[in-house]
Design a protein around this motif. Structure first.
Motif, PDB file in Angstrom:
ATOM      1  N   ASN A   6       0.832  -1.209   0.000  1.00  0.00           N
ATOM      2  CA  ASN A   6       0.000   0.000   0.000  1.00  0.00           C
ATOM      3  C   ASN A   6       0.863   1.254   0.000  1.00  0.00           C
ATOM      4  OD1 ASN A   6      -2.437  -1.348  -0.060  1.00  0.00           O
ATOM      5  ND2 ASN A   6      -2.691  -1.350   2.167  1.00  0.00           N
ATOM      6  N   LEU A   7       1.933   1.220   0.799  1.00  0.00           N
ATOM      7  CA  LEU A   7       2.845   2.369   0.834  1.00  0.00           C
ATOM      8  C   LEU A   7       3.525   2.567  -0.518  1.00  0.00           C
ATOM      9  CD1 LEU A   7       4.487   2.054   4.366  1.00  0.00           C
ATOM     10  CD2 LEU A   7       2.929   3.830   3.574  1.00  0.00           C
ATOM     11  N   LEU A   8       3.905   1.472  -1.151  1.00  0.00           N
ATOM     12  CA  LEU A   8       4.551   1.554  -2.471  1.00  0.00           C
ATOM     13  C   LEU A   8       3.597   2.138  -3.503  1.00  0.00           C
ATOM     14  CD1 LEU A   8       7.040   0.993  -4.160  1.00  0.00           C
ATOM     15  CD2 LEU A   8       6.167  -1.315  -4.575  1.00  0.00           C
ATOM     16  N   ILE A   9       2.351   1.705  -3.501  1.00  0.00           N
ATOM     17  CA  ILE A   9       1.345   2.231  -4.440  1.00  0.00           C
ATOM     18  C   ILE A   9       1.113   3.721  -4.169  1.00  0.00           C
ATOM     19  CG2 ILE A   9      -1.109   2.140  -5.063  1.00  0.00           C
ATOM     20  CD1 ILE A   9      -0.924  -0.942  -4.637  1.00  0.00           C
ATOM     21  N   ALA A  10       1.021   4.100  -2.891  1.00  0.00           N
ATOM     22  CA  ALA A  10       0.825   5.516  -2.539  1.00  0.00           C
ATOM     23  C   ALA A  10       2.009   6.360  -2.995  1.00  0.00           C
ATOM     24  CB  ALA A  10       0.624   5.660  -1.032  1.00  0.00           C
ATOM     25  N   LEU A  11       3.214   5.831  -2.802  1.00  0.00           N
ATOM     26  CA  LEU A  11       4.420   6.544  -3.230  1.00  0.00           C
ATOM     27  C   LEU A  11       4.448   6.726  -4.744  1.00  0.00           C
ATOM     28  CD1 LEU A  11       7.114   7.824  -2.424  1.00  0.00           C
ATOM     29  CD2 LEU A  11       8.155   5.564  -2.618  1.00  0.00           C
ATOM     30  N   VAL A  12       4.110   5.701  -5.486  1.00  0.00           N
ATOM     31  CA  VAL A  12       4.065   5.784  -6.957  1.00  0.00           C
ATOM     32  C   VAL A  12       3.032   6.817  -7.393  1.00  0.00           C
ATOM     33  CG1 VAL A  12       3.463   4.513  -9.058  1.00  0.00           C
ATOM     34  CG2 VAL A  12       4.978   3.461  -7.357  1.00  0.00           C
TER      35      VAL A  12
END
Length: 192
Positions: A6-12
């Motif tokens: 989820n953090l990776l998707i938010a960062l992207v």
């Protein structure tokens, strides 16, 4: 879904949105600053058209007095060039590319370090009643992405030093002796 995913998707998503916003920032800039100097245009023009004289008023010389400066060519003529290298002012050069004696100058600026960029400086000298309005216009492109971000601060990065330079130029010019006005002497004994 894991928290890491989820953090990776938010960062992207944040990066995509930020890139989109930066992309739509202006891709060029233009700044114009003026000052009135209580001296004739010929005197003021000479202080700007001769890069050898910039050390007396340049805001960048003031910022880094020990920067290495090299001057080439004939003052006031196309091809006259000033190169600089320093820790604070970076590395680059400026070349006089066009002029209208006592009226205007055009210089091309090439910045090599800390970033690569080009700009144009336009100088206009307008004399009225022995006083000269000097206008210094600077403009250039802003490369994507970092140049466009820097464009948000261009007024501070470039505008503030140029205003300081114009104030210094005024002080230097007004400290110079006023050029003598030629007077015509007529011998009345020869008039019939």
């Amino acid at each position: 879904m894991s928290i890491a995913k989820n953090l990776l998707i938010a960062l992207v998503l944040i990066l995509v949105i930020a890139t989109g916003v930066i992309y739509f920032l202006p891709n060029n800039y233009s700044l114009s600053n003026s000052i009135e100097i209580d001296r004739p245009a010929t005197l003021v023009y000479q202080q700007v058209a001769d890069f050898n004289k910039w050390g007396a008023w340049s805001p960048w010389k003031e910022m880094e007095p020990d920067a290495k400066v090299t001057i080439e060519g004939t003052p006031g003529v196309e091809g006259h060039k000033m190169s600089w290298e320093g820790k604070k002012v970076g590395t680059g050069h400026m070349t006089l590319t066009a002029y209208g004696e006592n009226e205007s100058l055009v210089c091309t600026d090439v910045f090599e370090k800390p970033w690569s960029a080009t700009a144009k400086d336009y100088w206009v000298f307008e004399e009225t009643n022995g006083k000269t309005k000097v206008t210094w216009i600077t403009g250039g492109g802003l490369k994507f992405p970092f140049g466009r971000l820097a464009g948000l601060r261009m007024e501070k990065i470039v505008g503030d030093p140029e205003r300081k330079g114009l104030a210094n130029l005024k002080q230097v010019c007004e400290a110079m002796e006023q050029p003598a006005v030629a007077t015509l002497v007529v011998d009345s004994s020869t008039i019939h």
